[in-house]
Design an enzyme around this catalytic site. Sequence first.
Site, PDB file in Angstrom:
ATOM      1  CB  CYS A 116      -0.953   0.010   1.193  1.00 44.05           C
ATOM      2  SG  CYS A 116      -2.190  -1.286   1.104  1.00 44.05           S
ATOM      3  CG  HIS A 250      -2.883   4.008   1.765  1.00 44.54           C
ATOM      4  ND1 HIS A 250      -3.463   3.594   0.584  1.00 44.54           N
ATOM      5  CD2 HIS A 250      -2.937   2.942   2.600  1.00 44.54           C
ATOM      6  CE1 HIS A 250      -3.836   2.335   0.711  1.00 44.54           C
ATOM      7  NE2 HIS A 250      -3.531   1.918   1.914  1.00 44.54           N
ATOM      8  CG  ASN A 280      -6.475  -0.170   1.094  1.00 49.56           C
ATOM      9  OD1 ASN A 280      -5.783   0.255   0.171  1.00 49.56           O
ATOM     10  ND2 ASN A 280      -5.973  -0.633   2.222  1.00 49.56           N
TER      11      ASN A 280
HETATM   12  N1  ACO Z   1     -18.330  -7.644   9.086  1.00 49.36           N
HETATM   13  C1  ACO Z   1     -18.771  -7.956  10.304  1.00 49.36           C
HETATM   14  N2  ACO Z   1     -17.963  -8.378  11.301  1.00 49.36           N
HETATM   15  C2  ACO Z   1     -16.652  -8.448  11.031  1.00 49.36           C
HETATM   16  C3  ACO Z   1     -16.124  -8.142   9.785  1.00 49.36           C
HETATM   17  C4  ACO Z   1     -17.012  -7.732   8.791  1.00 49.36           C
HETATM   18  N3  ACO Z   1     -16.612  -7.389   7.538  1.00 49.36           N
HETATM   19  N4  ACO Z   1     -14.795  -8.295   9.822  1.00 49.36           N
HETATM   20  C5  ACO Z   1     -14.494  -8.707  11.056  1.00 49.36           C
HETATM   21  N5  ACO Z   1     -15.609  -8.810  11.814  1.00 49.36           N
HETATM   22  C6  ACO Z   1     -15.767  -9.214  13.190  1.00 49.36           C
HETATM   23  C7  ACO Z   1     -14.605 -10.065  13.671  1.00 49.36           C
HETATM   24  O1  ACO Z   1     -14.791 -11.401  13.279  1.00 49.36           O
HETATM   25  C8  ACO Z   1     -14.692  -9.863  15.151  1.00 49.36           C
HETATM   26  O2  ACO Z   1     -15.711 -10.705  15.647  1.00 49.36           O
HETATM   27  P1  ACO Z   1     -15.525 -11.451  17.049  1.00 49.36           P
HETATM   28  O3  ACO Z   1     -15.369 -10.390  18.063  1.00 49.36           O
HETATM   29  O4  ACO Z   1     -16.800 -12.233  17.164  1.00 49.36           O
HETATM   30  O5  ACO Z   1     -14.291 -12.297  16.871  1.00 49.36           O
HETATM   31  C9  ACO Z   1     -15.166  -8.428  15.290  1.00 49.36           C
HETATM   32  O6  ACO Z   1     -15.726  -8.066  14.028  1.00 49.36           O
HETATM   33  C10 ACO Z   1     -14.044  -7.463  15.634  1.00 49.36           C
HETATM   34  O7  ACO Z   1     -12.960  -7.736  14.764  1.00 49.36           O
HETATM   35  P2  ACO Z   1     -11.627  -6.910  14.814  1.00 49.36           P
HETATM   36  O8  ACO Z   1     -10.704  -7.419  13.770  1.00 49.36           O
HETATM   37  O9  ACO Z   1     -11.128  -6.840  16.217  1.00 49.36           O
HETATM   38  O10 ACO Z   1     -12.215  -5.496  14.423  1.00 49.36           O
HETATM   39  P3  ACO Z   1     -11.487  -4.106  14.387  1.00 49.36           P
HETATM   40  O11 ACO Z   1     -12.229  -3.120  15.183  1.00 49.36           O
HETATM   41  O12 ACO Z   1     -10.012  -4.220  14.619  1.00 49.36           O
HETATM   42  O13 ACO Z   1     -11.685  -3.675  12.859  1.00 49.36           O
HETATM   43  C11 ACO Z   1     -10.435  -3.629  10.816  1.00 49.36           C
HETATM   44  C12 ACO Z   1     -11.158  -4.481  11.843  1.00 49.36           C
HETATM   45  C13 ACO Z   1     -11.447  -2.712  10.151  1.00 49.36           C
HETATM   46  C14 ACO Z   1      -9.799  -4.526   9.780  1.00 49.36           C
HETATM   47  C15 ACO Z   1      -9.375  -2.778  11.529  1.00 49.36           C
HETATM   48  O14 ACO Z   1      -8.557  -3.582  12.343  1.00 49.36           O
HETATM   49  C16 ACO Z   1      -8.523  -2.036  10.556  1.00 49.36           C
HETATM   50  O15 ACO Z   1      -8.961  -1.148   9.863  1.00 49.36           O
HETATM   51  N6  ACO Z   1      -7.231  -2.335  10.518  1.00 49.36           N
HETATM   52  C17 ACO Z   1      -6.335  -1.712   9.580  1.00 49.36           C
HETATM   53  C18 ACO Z   1      -6.130  -2.674   8.496  1.00 49.36           C
HETATM   54  C19 ACO Z   1      -6.026  -2.051   7.161  1.00 49.36           C
HETATM   55  O16 ACO Z   1      -6.507  -0.994   6.859  1.00 49.36           O
HETATM   56  N7  ACO Z   1      -5.333  -2.776   6.312  1.00 49.36           N
HETATM   57  C20 ACO Z   1      -5.207  -2.401   4.955  1.00 49.36           C
HETATM   58  C21 ACO Z   1      -3.853  -2.691   4.445  1.00 49.36           C
HETATM   59  S1  ACO Z   1      -2.649  -1.834   5.334  1.00 49.36           S
HETATM   60  C22 ACO Z   1      -3.020  -0.286   5.067  1.00 49.36           C
HETATM   61  O17 ACO Z   1      -3.436   0.036   3.999  1.00 49.36           O
HETATM   62  C23 ACO Z   1      -2.819   0.666   6.165  1.00 49.36           C
END
Ligand code: ACO
Length: 323
Positions: A116, A250, A280
Amino acid sequence: MKARRSLLKGFGGYLPDRIVTNDDLATSGLETSDEWIRARTGIAQRHRAGPEDTAVSMAVAAGRQALEYANATPDDVDAIIVATSTPDQAFPSTAVRVQGELGMTSGFGFDVAAACSGFIFALSTADALIRSGQARSALVIGSEVYSRILDPEDRSTFVLFGDGAGAVFLQATEDGGGQGIVSTHLHSDGRHGDLLYVDGAIGQKDKSAYLKMQGRDVFRHAVAKLSSSVDEVLEANGLKYEDVAWLVPHQANLRIIDGVARKLHLPPERVVITVDRHANTSAASIPLALNEAVRDGRIRSGDLVLMEALGGGLTWGAALARI
Ligand code: ACO
């Protein structure tokens, strides 16, 4: 003699026609909801490549637009650098394919792989080539088909990414009047390689070819490292937060973007946001956002623009440019 600089002369973008909304995903069998995706990421929809869209075809479309914007032709291009993690082939590089499609008979091209952060790495490389005199101009493109490397059964990643391409055309100047790329700053830390990765080789069709991510850890690193990148840029140039006209980050997640904008004390109207509509698009996200904001008149000639990104590697960095 005045120092040589890279002017941003052209901007272009390409998004596949097909739009997939959060509701489309929820009704197609993925256990998710529009509410969850919007609240956690700010994403409402993403573009997904059709059968005719490839990393090369999208890069060519965005590149052509950037040249047209600059009133330039492929003959004016010395170097093509394509940032991509989703090339169509292992080799030749996407950039060389683009060179062929554009009908260029001179110059050179190569790809940059920094996930990214790829666009920042490609822009920095192009700027170095121009400053050193190895190229008088460069077409810098981010082109990504992440839909090819997403596990359709993994709701934690499948909802986050979109496909597309963005491009800028750089030209050397000895008298930019302060315009052009001011500085770029690159970092990586391979110890965190397992936070976000794809195991499989290009073209592999099994689960190893899917992206895997530890979202929470990536989130934590993103806010901390992007904030320090922003400080690094400002410090290197003796600037203050208020000197920056626009943040073009980004587009991974609205919460990450908001965190960095708050750190810069930049109000939301000074931050270019496309993540709601594009999701993204990895290395394509910054040039796509830049293209949109230049074309709709928000970013104007003379504006100081700060770009930053973090991605798999981990890789991260920032670039400051006066448009
Ligand atoms: N829909 C519904 N529920 C979901 C989904 C979804 N699409 N995805 C995950 N969940 C659930 C999980 O299974 C989990 O359930 P559980 O508690 O029963 O186990 C719950 O939601 C919480 O999951 P987390 O992963 O802890 O959620 P979080 O608040 O961390 O959000 C996210 C997840 C959005 C991916 C966040 O961590 C994030 O944005 N991280 C950055 C990652 C990113 O942007 N990566 C892109 C590449 S790197 C970059 O570009 C910066």
